[in-house]
Design a protein around this motif. Structure first.
Motif, PDB file in Angstrom:
ATOM      1  N   VAL A  47       9.528 -10.916   7.169  1.00 33.85           N
ATOM      2  CA  VAL A  47      10.729 -10.369   7.819  1.00 33.85           C
ATOM      3  C   VAL A  47      11.549  -9.544   6.823  1.00 33.85           C
ATOM      4  N   GLU A  48      11.724 -10.051   5.618  1.00 37.04           N
ATOM      5  CA  GLU A  48      12.494  -9.324   4.604  1.00 37.04           C
ATOM      6  C   GLU A  48      11.795  -8.048   4.161  1.00 37.04           C
ATOM      7  N   ALA A  49      10.473  -8.014   4.260  1.00 34.37           N
ATOM      8  CA  ALA A  49       9.708  -6.853   3.796  1.00 34.37           C
ATOM      9  C   ALA A  49       9.578  -5.769   4.852  1.00 34.37           C
ATOM     10  N   THR A  50      10.048  -6.027   6.077  1.00 28.50           N
ATOM     11  CA  THR A  50       9.877  -5.053   7.161  1.00 28.50           C
ATOM     12  C   THR A  50      11.233  -4.673   7.771  1.00 28.50           C
ATOM     13  N   PRO A  51      12.102  -4.033   7.000  1.00 30.35           N
ATOM     14  CA  PRO A  51      13.423  -3.666   7.533  1.00 30.35           C
ATOM     15  C   PRO A  51      13.364  -2.593   8.606  1.00 30.35           C
ATOM     16  N   THR A  52      12.250  -1.876   8.694  1.00 32.09           N
ATOM     17  CA  THR A  52      12.153  -0.810   9.707  1.00 32.09           C
ATOM     18  C   THR A  52      11.559  -1.315  11.021  1.00 32.09           C
ATOM     19  N   TYR A  53      11.361  -2.623  11.149  1.00 31.63           N
ATOM     20  CA  TYR A  53      10.782  -3.192  12.369  1.00 31.63           C
ATOM     21  C   TYR A  53      11.616  -2.828  13.596  1.00 31.63           C
ATOM     22  N   GLU A  54      10.921  -2.356  14.632  1.00 30.70           N
ATOM     23  CA  GLU A  54      11.537  -2.106  15.931  1.00 30.70           C
ATOM     24  C   GLU A  54      10.554  -2.553  17.012  1.00 30.70           C
ATOM     25  N   LEU A  55      11.039  -3.276  18.001  1.00 35.91           N
ATOM     26  CA  LEU A  55      10.180  -3.796  19.054  1.00 35.91           C
ATOM     27  C   LEU A  55       9.445  -2.680  19.788  1.00 35.91           C
ATOM     28  N   PHE A  57       4.628   3.423  -2.860  1.00 35.37           N
ATOM     29  CA  PHE A  57       3.973   2.122  -2.788  1.00 35.37           C
ATOM     30  C   PHE A  57       4.959   1.149  -2.155  1.00 35.37           C
ATOM     31  N   SER A  58       4.609   0.612  -1.000  1.00 34.22           N
ATOM     32  CA  SER A  58       5.615  -0.146  -0.256  1.00 34.22           C
ATOM     33  C   SER A  58       5.023  -1.383   0.415  1.00 34.22           C
ATOM     34  N   TYR A  59       5.870  -2.424   0.512  1.00 35.66           N
ATOM     35  CA  TYR A  59       5.512  -3.608   1.294  1.00 35.66           C
ATOM     36  C   TYR A  59       5.674  -3.355   2.790  1.00 35.66           C
ATOM     37  N   ASP A  60       6.530  -2.411   3.132  1.00 35.06           N
ATOM     38  CA  ASP A  60       6.775  -2.113   4.548  1.00 35.06           C
ATOM     39  C   ASP A  60       5.769  -1.067   5.012  1.00 35.06           C
ATOM     40  N   ASN A  61       4.605  -1.546   5.450  1.00 32.66           N
ATOM     41  CA  ASN A  61       3.525  -0.663   5.844  1.00 32.66           C
ATOM     42  C   ASN A  61       2.989  -1.119   7.200  1.00 32.66           C
ATOM     43  N   ASN A  62       1.978  -0.439   7.688  1.00 30.46           N
ATOM     44  CA  ASN A  62       1.477  -0.736   9.037  1.00 30.46           C
ATOM     45  C   ASN A  62       0.964  -2.177   9.174  1.00 30.46           C
ATOM     46  N   LEU A  63       0.361  -2.709   8.118  1.00 29.90           N
ATOM     47  CA  LEU A  63      -0.172  -4.060   8.228  1.00 29.90           C
ATOM     48  C   LEU A  63       0.940  -5.108   8.269  1.00 29.90           C
ATOM     49  N   THR A  64       1.904  -5.002   7.356  1.00 31.08           N
ATOM     50  CA  THR A  64       2.999  -5.979   7.384  1.00 31.08           C
ATOM     51  C   THR A  64       3.835  -5.821   8.649  1.00 31.08           C
ATOM     52  N   GLU A  65       3.930  -4.606   9.164  1.00 31.32           N
ATOM     53  CA  GLU A  65       4.628  -4.407  10.439  1.00 31.32           C
ATOM     54  C   GLU A  65       3.855  -5.088  11.574  1.00 31.32           C
ATOM     55  N   LYS A 114       0.842  -1.196   0.000  1.00 26.08           N
ATOM     56  CA  LYS A 114       0.000   0.000   0.000  1.00 26.08           C
ATOM     57  C   LYS A 114       0.877   1.244   0.000  1.00 26.08           C
ATOM     58  N   TYR A 115       0.222   2.377  -0.237  1.00 27.65           N
ATOM     59  CA  TYR A 115       0.966   3.638  -0.218  1.00 27.65           C
ATOM     60  C   TYR A 115       1.281   4.034   1.218  1.00 27.65           C
ATOM     61  N   VAL A 116       2.522   4.444   1.438  1.00 25.89           N
ATOM     62  CA  VAL A 116       2.960   4.962   2.735  1.00 25.89           C
ATOM     63  C   VAL A 116       3.728   6.248   2.482  1.00 25.89           C
ATOM     64  N   ARG A 117       3.824   7.071   3.502  1.00 20.73           N
ATOM     65  CA  ARG A 117       4.609   8.290   3.376  1.00 20.73           C
ATOM     66  C   ARG A 117       5.910   8.112   4.143  1.00 20.73           C
ATOM     67  N   ASN A 118       7.005   8.084   3.409  1.00 19.69           N
ATOM     68  CA  ASN A 118       8.324   7.922   4.010  1.00 19.69           C
ATOM     69  C   ASN A 118       9.020   9.272   4.134  1.00 19.69           C
ATOM     70  N   ARG A 119       9.785   9.422   5.194  1.00 18.52           N
ATOM     71  CA  ARG A 119      10.497  10.674   5.442  1.00 18.52           C
ATOM     72  C   ARG A 119      11.991  10.500   5.119  1.00 18.52           C
ATOM     73  N   TYR A 120      12.541  11.509   4.432  1.00 20.68           N
ATOM     74  CA  TYR A 120      13.945  11.463   4.045  1.00 20.68           C
ATOM     75  C   TYR A 120      14.626  12.760   4.442  1.00 20.68           C
ATOM     76  N   ASN A 121      15.934  12.692   4.476  1.00 17.15           N
ATOM     77  CA  ASN A 121      16.752  13.892   4.717  1.00 17.15           C
ATOM     78  C   ASN A 121      18.045  13.733   3.933  1.00 17.15           C
TER      79      ASN A 121
END
Length: 453
Positions: A235-243, A197-205, A159-166
């Motif tokens: 696991v591969e689709a959620t690199p931003t996972y944090e406990l 459009f990303s696999y790393d979204n709230n649902l996969t997280e 789904k579409y997500v909004r990612n932040r960059y700098n």
């Protein structure tokens, strides 16, 4: 002060029990009596998991599937099995609904169907104990692999997500406040965000958090090994996972449930993950005036179990998932035109129509006859079967269809028949392994009617 705990056990499809039998758990029975599974599914979906979830959209279940149905001064149970609880300021109340083939101590048949249909390893402890909350919670964990595998047949959720960059490669909306905070003094980077459009979204997280939670259970590895490929993809689709991010992910999913019909399997998985992560065993039933639990449609379990036995020789249209619908009449816009026979033999030269019935042989009749005969007529079948579980050792009941009318003469046909064909459920197994062995023997006998095995 010790909280009052009351537990009652009943069996599915039993003769009516006096309402006095349920004395002590009235706060619970008042919540569920004479209510369909659809009603509970709609009103208590945050705390009751109904399996399968599509049960809430089934017309048949809306009409006649109740946990407890009033009959004068008694309650009658139906095809539902599982565990329900209710908590209020005065205490905790439990209702356990076992299969009618259970013994006083064990419910091997229920466990066996779950293992065959859901591919649950033999770690389900069905012994009753004082801590029913623990059993409720365990069942939520045990069905997770099935729901994960079912959802991911449609691929990873994207789904579409909004990612932040700098950085210096500005491609989206500049975030002025964050830019000033992070890039003062200016060194060439710009703070911006971009919708992607990303696999790393709230649902996969959320799914990832549930996987990590289950991994920490003593049996977690054994439970997840059957979906190891799906787990690896998540696991591969959620690199931003944090406990530490778990609560934020939970809240985000609660506010944004999956609504698109195409992703209904992911919606079911989302609900299950939320229940697991929010209702850990020490939390189930906490608070006041809460009903909670997990319920299984026995008719669905039995039908899918029978499919695991005869599926190689029969087509299996699926009503609840609206899969492989057949048409009764030619045309598109005819109300009630879609039909879903349980089983249609692949042999079209001597076609057989079979109907799975999770109810005693004495309860098969009336509309059941009309339905199967209509299906037989539609598919040019001369032979029909009712497939049911039984413990009495009854022989098959062969019914020959009549021809003629009482105004002239009535005789039995010799070419159109319906058979009530039971699968013998062992009643005296000393342990689960012995029960499984006896079931294998019963299955071989059951399959001989169709020349498969």
């Amino acid at each position: 002060m010790t909280r009052l705990k009351k537990i009652k056990k009943i069996k599915d499809n039993t003769t009516p029990k006096e309402k006095d039998f349920f004395k002590g758990i009235e706060p619970l029975t008042d919540q569920i009596a004479d209510k369909t599974l659809e009603h509970l599914w709609e009103s208590e979906r945050e705390r009751i998991f109904v399996f399968p979830e599509s049960i809430g959209k089934s017309e048949d279940l809306t009409k006649d599937q109740m946990i407890l149905q009033s009959v004068n001064d008694t309650y009658r149970s139906g095809n539902v099995m599982g565990f329900l609880g209710y908590s209020d300021k005065d205490g905790d109340y439990r209702l356990i609904i076992e299969s009618r083939f259970s013994s006083e101590e064990e419910d091997y048949f229920f466990e066996y169907m779950l293992s065959r249909v859901l591919d649950i390893p033999n770690i389900v402890d069905l012994k009753t104990d004082a801590d029913q909350s623990n059993r409720l919670f365990n069942f939520l964990l045990f069905v997770f692999p099935y729901y994960l595998k079912t959802a991911m047949r449609k691929g990873l959720f994207k789904k579409y997500v909004r990612n932040r960059y700098n950085d210096a490669n500005v491609k989206g909306r500049i975030d002025i406040a964050r830019h000033i905070k992070q890039n003062t003094p200016f060194i060439g980077n710009v703070a911006y965000s971009q919708r992607e459009f990303s696999y790393d979204n709230n649902l996969t997280e959320l799914v990832r958090h549930t996987i990590e939670f289950i991994k920490r259970k003593p049996y977690g590895g054994h439970l997840l090994v059957r979906v190891k490929d799906e787990v690896q993809l998540v696991v591969e689709a959620t690199p931003t996972y944090e406990l530490y991010d778990r609560q934020r992910v939970i809240e985000a999913n609660k506010k944004n449930p999956i609504r698109h019909a195409y992703f209904r399997e992911y919606r079911a998985l989302q609900r299950l993950c939320l229940l697991i992560l929010q209702h850990q065993k020490h939390q189930i039933g906490s608070g006041s005036r809460q009903i909670y639990g997990i319920l299984f449609d026995g008719a669905w379990l039995w039908e899918e179990y029978v499919n695991s036995l005869i599926g190689d020789a029969f087509y299996h249209p699926m009503n609840k998932s609206r899969k492989d619908a057949q048409k009764l009449f030619k045309g598109e816009d005819i109300k009630g035109n879609l039909i879903y026979p349980d089983f249609i033999s692949r042999n079209n030269e001597s076609r057989i129509i079979a109907d799975a019935k999770y109810k005693p042989i004495k309860n098969i009749g009336h509309s059941d006859y009309l339905q199967v005969l209509a299906y037989m007529f539609r598919f040019d079948a001369k032979t029909g079967y009712y497939l049911y579980p039984e413990a009495e050792g009854n022989d098959d009941a062969l019914l020959w269809m009549n021809k003629g009318s009482t105004y002239e003469s009535v005789t039995a046909r010799d070419d159109v028949s319906v058979t009530k064909h039971g699968l013998k459920i062992p009643a005296h197994a000393r342990n689960y392994d012995e029960f499984v062995q006896q079931m294998k023997e019963s299955e071989d006998e059951f399959l001989r009617a169709f020349d498969i095995g």
